[in-house]
Design an enzyme around this catalytic site. Structure first.
Site, PDB file in Angstrom:
ATOM      1  N   HIS B  68     -24.647  20.627 -47.734  1.00 51.61           N
ATOM      2  CA  HIS B  68     -23.648  19.781 -48.554  1.00 51.61           C
ATOM      3  C   HIS B  68     -24.046  18.417 -48.769  1.00 51.61           C
ATOM      4  CE1 HIS B  68     -22.948  18.580 -44.190  1.00 51.61           C
ATOM      5  NE2 HIS B  68     -22.388  17.655 -44.720  1.00 51.61           N
ATOM      6  N   HIS B  70     -23.500  15.135 -48.113  1.00 50.04           N
ATOM      7  CA  HIS B  70     -23.792  13.982 -47.102  1.00 50.04           C
ATOM      8  C   HIS B  70     -25.138  13.648 -47.254  1.00 50.04           C
ATOM      9  CE1 HIS B  70     -19.380  14.318 -45.255  1.00 50.04           C
ATOM     10  NE2 HIS B  70     -19.410  13.487 -46.321  1.00 50.04           N
ATOM     11  N   ASP B  72     -26.813  12.459 -44.589  1.00 51.56           N
ATOM     12  CA  ASP B  72     -27.535  12.914 -43.466  1.00 51.56           C
ATOM     13  C   ASP B  72     -27.734  14.379 -43.563  1.00 51.56           C
ATOM     14  OD1 ASP B  72     -24.710  13.539 -43.070  1.00 51.56           O
ATOM     15  OD2 ASP B  72     -24.676  13.818 -41.002  1.00 51.56           O
ATOM     16  N   HIS B  73     -27.442  15.028 -44.885  1.00 51.34           N
ATOM     17  CA  HIS B  73     -28.079  16.418 -44.881  1.00 51.34           C
ATOM     18  C   HIS B  73     -28.804  16.571 -46.303  1.00 51.34           C
ATOM     19  CE1 HIS B  73     -25.579  18.299 -41.679  1.00 51.34           C
ATOM     20  NE2 HIS B  73     -24.974  17.249 -41.973  1.00 51.34           N
ATOM     21  N   HIS B 157     -14.972  21.385 -44.653  1.00 50.08           N
ATOM     22  CA  HIS B 157     -15.676  19.868 -44.401  1.00 50.08           C
ATOM     23  C   HIS B 157     -15.586  18.989 -45.706  1.00 50.08           C
ATOM     24  CE1 HIS B 157     -18.445  17.031 -42.537  1.00 50.08           C
ATOM     25  NE2 HIS B 157     -19.131  17.183 -43.411  1.00 50.08           N
ATOM     26  N   GLU B 203     -23.450  23.380 -36.030  1.00 46.86           N
ATOM     27  CA  GLU B 203     -23.217  21.944 -35.812  1.00 46.86           C
ATOM     28  C   GLU B 203     -22.408  21.957 -34.275  1.00 46.86           C
ATOM     29  OE1 GLU B 203     -20.459  19.420 -36.614  1.00 46.86           O
ATOM     30  OE2 GLU B 203     -19.123  20.633 -38.276  1.00 46.86           O
ATOM     31  N   HIS B 414     -26.957  18.966 -34.443  1.00 42.76           N
ATOM     32  CA  HIS B 414     -26.251  18.052 -35.070  1.00 42.76           C
ATOM     33  C   HIS B 414     -24.958  17.743 -33.915  1.00 42.76           C
ATOM     34  CE1 HIS B 414     -23.296  16.211 -38.152  1.00 42.76           C
ATOM     35  NE2 HIS B 414     -23.955  16.252 -38.647  1.00 42.76           N
ATOM     36  N   LYS B 462     -28.291  66.768 -44.422  1.00 40.30           N
ATOM     37  CA  LYS B 462     -26.888  67.595 -44.413  1.00 40.30           C
ATOM     38  C   LYS B 462     -27.104  68.569 -43.424  1.00 40.30           C
ATOM     39  CE  LYS B 462     -25.038  66.352 -48.903  1.00 40.30           C
ATOM     40  NZ  LYS B 462     -24.951  66.621 -50.326  1.00 40.30           N
TER      41      LYS B 462
END
Lengths: 604, 600
Positions: B68, B70, B72-73, B157, B203, B414, B462
């Site tokens: 995502h 943010h 820190d990512h 989130h 996380e 995390h 079969k």
């Protein structure tokens, strides 16, 4: 593997595929051309329509005159309009496991199938398909329910009577199965059975088959489907486009290596070039408005209208039309315009980039902001006070049998200043206009159908190389009106297998292999032997476990220790339990070695 | 032995600088590429030299996945791709791709323009970096190459946050990124199917917290804001421009509307308008309620919330200001904080987690005298409140996700080491799976034992499945076949077919044996006696007496003949194939013992 063909309409398909142990319905299109046989439903009482003469047989017998009315030599049923459903008798539809929807036009029969056949499965479709499909259904129900009609004609459907009617009524097929429109309640219930999927999402069906939607480039969220197991692959191509309009481009590469490719939903107007048609649309629109006339565009509330509005956005200023009001009238007009802006992920690259800015992907947002485009739920209410002429009106339904368009046809039909421009290709414009004749208004036919044409199809087939092609019979011969145009049919090797309504096709391939997993412990115990360069053999004895259509081979159980704790001498006392597999005996026999070994044997 | 290896370069027993290396099925994937808010030196970015000292990163990594937007990512992404050098694909969702470059640019501006850092990535680098991004849809299976595939799941989130499944053959890892298991006012809850990965990397920000109901928290928050405004105070809410900001805006907007409040609410930075626009265009990523009603009323069109101007901070009277960034470590929120900190009527509400080293973290841990730049000491008299509005899963939520995905192993990132320890125990107890919590630079290795997919001929399968339907189906049945291995193509077929395909002739090896039996009766009668005897001994086998007088046990043939010399002796001819060697030799030895007396 079998294909049950439930619809004869090549662009509104409904097929059922039996593949491995699954029963998969591919689309459920609703043939609405049947409504052309009915009189229009006017929003406001129309003296002209209600005074049409009843129709009588050649011998003067007028017992049908309540049901059938005549207008300029054509006969129409005076009744609530009815639709031609897919075949419901050919296969027990309660056995259908899943329904795959390819685009919002091909799901209009969904409530009939999910609500009235004992269907208990799941429907798969993309989010835009569901949202816009809902809007189309909502509009349809609204158009028909807001003008309740007391009369429901059925006498004419009697086989003996139908024979006596003039065409096209005489030739209408399966009239006894025609049905009235569903209700909103049925729509909601049908849509609640849909599970949303994304492009390239792999969906497992009972562990036996995997289905995957792919972008088809035709409309927002429109998809082709891959139906495959580990060794067989069927591609279902329905309503695809290679033109760059607003949707995400078509994913062709993933269609490669198909055993069977079912091809439906090609362009209905193979001779028209969509770009040229858009140009003609704009110039005719401008011409009419400049002369003080009004323009009526019968259309669906979603789809090509977005492209038309975008063209007009670029065109109106240069054509000096800035002061001309554009009206979009539909019970779902607002929703359609709003929804179009939120499907960024389903749009072509250019539009996606705009969203990243962030700006609305379609310029009709600006047209609305600047008041050039106004939308109304119906011509009642706000519209009547805002209404200014000359103007351009986009409204439905393109069949001209119901919806606000009926009112505008009645209102503007008498003046040659006005123009009706047909852009939707689903209905023959001449038939659509028949109950409005005689008509003074100009009629322009600019059908815009962005789906694949035959040149594109043959290129596509060369590219993806399916082993077999299956298509509606209409595609295997030139159109009846242009029987000399041998280029207007599918040309491929081996020749395409064709189907028609109510036919069952056995698809030409035999399954030979199935995936099975060998557990690591078993794999460790195998002893491969190189038989020929690069080819090794290993004999396998293992226990087969089958669960949820997944097969696993596990190591054979160790022989159980004799019970009772007493050690028993193993050997000839015990009846051998299960067979231990011996290696296969083959290859050359080393005779010398064999003789030597025999000689060494102690007993002889 | 195949194995999965995981090494966190960041976010190992820490919050911030998320960056986790995963090796699976011979493929190397980097999960997230974040910066650390608590550091201003080299430590703010992951140490990419761990991956390779002098080779090109592109050669070592098959792909990079960003969960995502943010920082820190994703904060280290331009540094990683443009300054260290990586040209492979970077996967993220559409909203992340749209918003990520804006936050990166913001971050760059603060670092370069305000703090005057040199050797930082440039605007052009952000653009070039974003060109390497491939956007993914939710649930779309993206084929990175022939073997490696990834799939995104909704994570809640923030707008566009996703969890990713990374799969090679039958081995898979799920990385959650940051996620939220309870729907809030604008986003839905994270969801994953029972995909049973070998490893779940989750996380664990709130590893020990079990939050009370969201309603209570919201009521508390509103009460506090309301009280402060009533007594004429100013309320500062430090937030990041996208994410919690929208959530709290919706909350305050509806409260202001309901209570008919007049005090102004401001949102700092020019991003606001733009940020809200992203939410409007990506409305399909919000929760169901907002999606359903957006045509009638778009929740992201705020009536009460206005853009903030720097001069407003000195205006008299109450106000509420949302200001960025969220941890009070720089920028406008810190400026306003310094202005308002001295007045006890004012209030600062920290709505989310604060990384160690930030002003936010200091005041939350009770510090009231802060040393600012230039040895200035700031005394904090204003009320300091903490409300957990970050959209992370709490302990209950994490357990819920583990239950949903049913992984074989769990790995925590995390979060803080102490809290992880607690959660690790809980997970191991409740789910009976191994749980790991490596520190940065520490590698966890998980051996895997993938099964081997082969093609089995349908005829063979079969035949076996039909036999599986017989009454004694419970007894494990053995399937016999031959595996043909040619290059990487493995097929399991019946032995006969294998020989036929390879053009090999099968040798028949037959054993025959004569057993002398003392029996003066006629051959036919002897045969009948043999038949009854075998029938009574071999209850589980098919023993037949054929019309021509011979006896068969399965495929073993027994014929009785007269002895040429001794009329009192009969000769039993026993014949069997190599495949039936055990049964054949057993029968011979059985017959050698003679027939029981009295048997007829």
């Amino acid at each position: 593997m079998k294909l049950y063909c439930l619809s004869g309409h090549p662009t509104l398909p409904c097929n059922v595929l039996k593949f491995k142990s699954t029963t998969i319905m591919l689309d459920c299109g609703l043939d609405m051309t049947s409504t052309l046989n009915f009189l229009p439903l006017p929003l406001v009482q129309s003296p002209r329509l209600s005074n049409l003469p009843g129709w009588s047989l050649k011998d003067g017998n007028a017992f049908l005159d309540k049901e059938l009315k005549e207008c300029s030599g054509h006969v129409f049923v005076d009744s609530v309009p009815e639709f031609c459903l897919p075949e419901t008798e050919l296969i027990d539809l309660s056995t259908v496991d899943v329904i795959l929807i390819s685009n919002y036009h091909c799901m209009m029969a969904l409530p009939y199938i999910t609500e009235h056949t004992g269907f208990t499965g799941t429907v798969y479709a993309t989010e835009p398909t569901v949202q816009i499909g809902r809007l189309l259904m909502e509009e349809l129900v609204n158009f028909i329910e807001r003008v309740p009609k007391a009369q429901s004609a059925s006498l004419w459907k009697n086989k003996d009577i139908q024979r006596l009617l003039p065409s096209p009524l005489k030739d209408a097929v399966e009239v006894s199965t025609w049905r009235r429109c569903y209700t909103m309640q049925e729509v909601n219930s049908a849509l609640s059975k849909i599970q949303l999927v994304g492009y390239s999402q792999k969906i497992e069906l009972f562990g036996a088959v995997q289905v995957t939607p792919l972008s088809s480039g035709y409309a927002l969220g429109s998809s082709n489907w891959i139906i495959q197991s580990h060794y067989e692959k069927v591609s279902y191509v329905s309503g695809s486009s290679l033109l760059t309009t607003h949707p995400q481009p078509m994913d062709q590469a993933s269609l490669k290596n198909s055993d069977v490719l079912v091809l439906t939903g090609l362009t209905q107007i193979p001779t028209a070039n969509p770009d040229g048609m858009v140009g003609e649309f704009c110039s005719n629109l401008a011409l009419t408005v400049r002369n003080g006339g009004n323009v009526l565009v019968p259309c669906y509330p979603s789809g090509v209208i977005y492209d038309l509005l975008e063209c007009l956005y670029q065109y109106i200023d240069s054509a000096g039309l800035s002061n001309i009001p554009f009206y979009f009238i539909s019970p779902v007009a607002n929703s359609s315009l709003e929804f179009s802006q939120i499907f960024a992920e389903w749009l072509c690259h250019n539009k996606q980039t705009k969203v990243y800015l962030p700006e609305p992907p379609f310029p009709h947002a600006e047209l609305i902001q600047t008041n050039k485009l106004k939308h109304y739920p119906s011509l009642h209410g706000d519209f009547s006070s805002d209404f200014r002429q000359p103007c351009v009106v986009f409204t439905g339904h393109p069949s001209l049998r119901f919806g606000d368009v009926v009112h505008f046809m009645e209102l503007w039909g008498k003046s040659s200043l006005n123009t009706v421009i047909f852009t939707e290709p689903d209905f023959s414009y001449l038939e659509a206009l028949a109950p409005y004749q005689p008509l003074a208004m100009k009629c322009i036919y600019c059908p815009i159908d962005t789906r694949l044409n035959f040149i594109q199809v043959s290129k596509l087939l060369k590219e993806v190389q399916p082993l077999h092609v299956v298509c509606p019979e209409q595609y295997t011969q030139p159109p009846p009106a242009q029987s000399h145009r041998m280029d207007l049919m599918i040309d491929c090797q081996p020749p395409a297998m064709s189907y028609r309504r109510a036919e069952v096709l056995a698809l030409p391939f035999k399954r030979r292999y199935e995936k099975i997993e060998i557990m690591p412990e078993l794999a460790d115990s195998l002893v491969p032997m190189e038989i020929k360069p690069g080819i090794s053999l290993a004999t396998v004895s293992a226990v087969l476990h089958t669960k949820d259509n997944k097969h696993v081979l596990q190591p054979p159980p160790r022989p159980a220790q004799p019970a009772g704790g007493k050690k028993r001498k193993r050997g000839s006392d015990d009846i051998p339990d299960c067979k231990v597999l011996k290696p296969l005996l083959s290859g050359s026999i080393p005779v010398e070695q064999f003789v030597q070994a025999l000689e060494k044997a102690p007993d002889h | 032995m195949p194995e999965i290896r995981v090494t966190p370069l960041g976010a190992g027993q820490d919050v911030g600088r998320s960056c986790i290396l995963v090796s699976i099925g011979g493929k190397n994937v980097m999960l997230d590429c974040g910066m650390h808010m608590g550091f201003n030196d080299d430590r703010r970015f992951p140490d990419f030299s761990y991956i390779t000292r002098n080779g090109r990163l592109t050669d070592f990594l098959d792909c990079v996945i960003i969960s995502h937007f943010h920082l820190d990512h994703c904060g280290a992404l331009p540094y990683f791709s443009e300054m260290v050098g990586y040209d492979g694909p970077i996967y993220m969702t559409h909203p992340t791709q749209a918003i990520c470059p804006i936050l990166l640019e913001d971050y760059r501006k603060i670092a370069v323009d305000k703090k005057g850092e040199a050797n930082f990535f440039t605007s052009q680098m952000i653009k070039d970096c974003m060109k390497k991004v491939v956007a993914v849809h939710l649930h779309q299976t993206v084929q990175v190459d022939d073997e490696l595939e990834i799939k995104a799941y909704y994570a809640g989130h923030v707008l566009g946050a996703a969890m990713f499944q990374i799969k090679v053959g039958s081995e898979s890892v799920v990385y959650t990124g940051d996620y939220n298991m309870t729907p809030d006012r604008h986003l839905g809850a994270a969801w994953i199917d029972k995909c049973r990965p070998n490893l779940l990397i989750t996380e664990s920000t709130y590893a020990t917290t079990i939050r009370d109901s969201k309603r209570c928290r919201e009521r508390d928050f509103l009460k506090k804001v309301h009280e402060a405004v009533e007594r004429g105070g100013k309320v500062l809410i430090p937030v990041f421009a996208l994410g919690r900001a929208q959530e709290l805006c919706i909350l305050l907007e509806t409260f202001w509307e309901r209570m008919n409040l007049k005090a102004p609410i401001y949102f700092s930075t020019g991003l606001t308008e733009k940020a809200n626009h992203y939410y409007k265009l990506f409305i399909t990523w919000t929760n169901q309620k907002i999606r359903k009603t957006f045509v009638q009323r778009n929740m992201f069109e705020f009536k009460h919330i206005k853009a903030f101007d720097r001069a407003f901070a000195d205006n008299p009277g109450p106000m509420v200001v949302f200001a960025t960034p969220g941890m009070l470590h720089a920028g406008q929120s810190l400026q306003i904080f310094r202005k308002w900190a001295g007045n006890e009527k004012n209030m600062v509400i920290m709505p989310g987690y604060c990384v160690q080293g930030t002003v936010g973290h200091k005041i939350l841990s009770g510090q009231r005298k802060l040393e600012m730049e230039g040895r200035q000491v700031l005394e904090v008299k204003m009320q300091v409140e903490y409300m957990s509005f970050s959209a992370h899963a709490d302990a209950k939520g994490i357990m819920q996700l583990v239950g949903q995905a049913e992984p074989e192993n769990v790995l925590l990132v995390h979060g803080e080491a102490k809290k992880m320890e607690f959660l690790k125990q809980k997970i191991e107890q409740e789910f009976r799976v191994n749980c790991y919590m490596p520190a940065n630079g520490e590698t966890v290795t998980l051996p895997t034992s993938p099964s081997i997919p082969v093609g089995i001929s349908l005829g063979l399968l079969k035949r076996e499945m039909a036999q599986g339907l017989l009454p004694d189906a419970k007894k494990p049945r053995l399937l016999h076949g031959t595996l043909i291995m040619k290059d990487s193509n493995f097929r399991l077929v019946s032995s006969e077919q294998a020989l036929k395909e390879l053009g090999l002739a099968e040798h028949q090896l037959r054993f025959t044996c004569r057993v002398h039996l003392h029996d003066p009766r006629k051959e036919q009668e002897t045969a009948l006696r043999v038949y009854s005897h075998l029938k009574s001994v071999l209850k589980d086998h098919c023993v037949q007496h054929l019309p021509d007088g011979s006896v068969t046990v399965e495929s073993i043939l027994i014929q009785a003949a007269a002895h040429s010399e001794d009329p009192g002796t009969k000769v039993l001819l026993v014949s069997w194939t190599y495949q039936d060697e055990e049964l054949g030799s057993y029968l011979t030895s059985l017959l050698k013992k003679g027939l029981p007396q009295g048997a007829t």
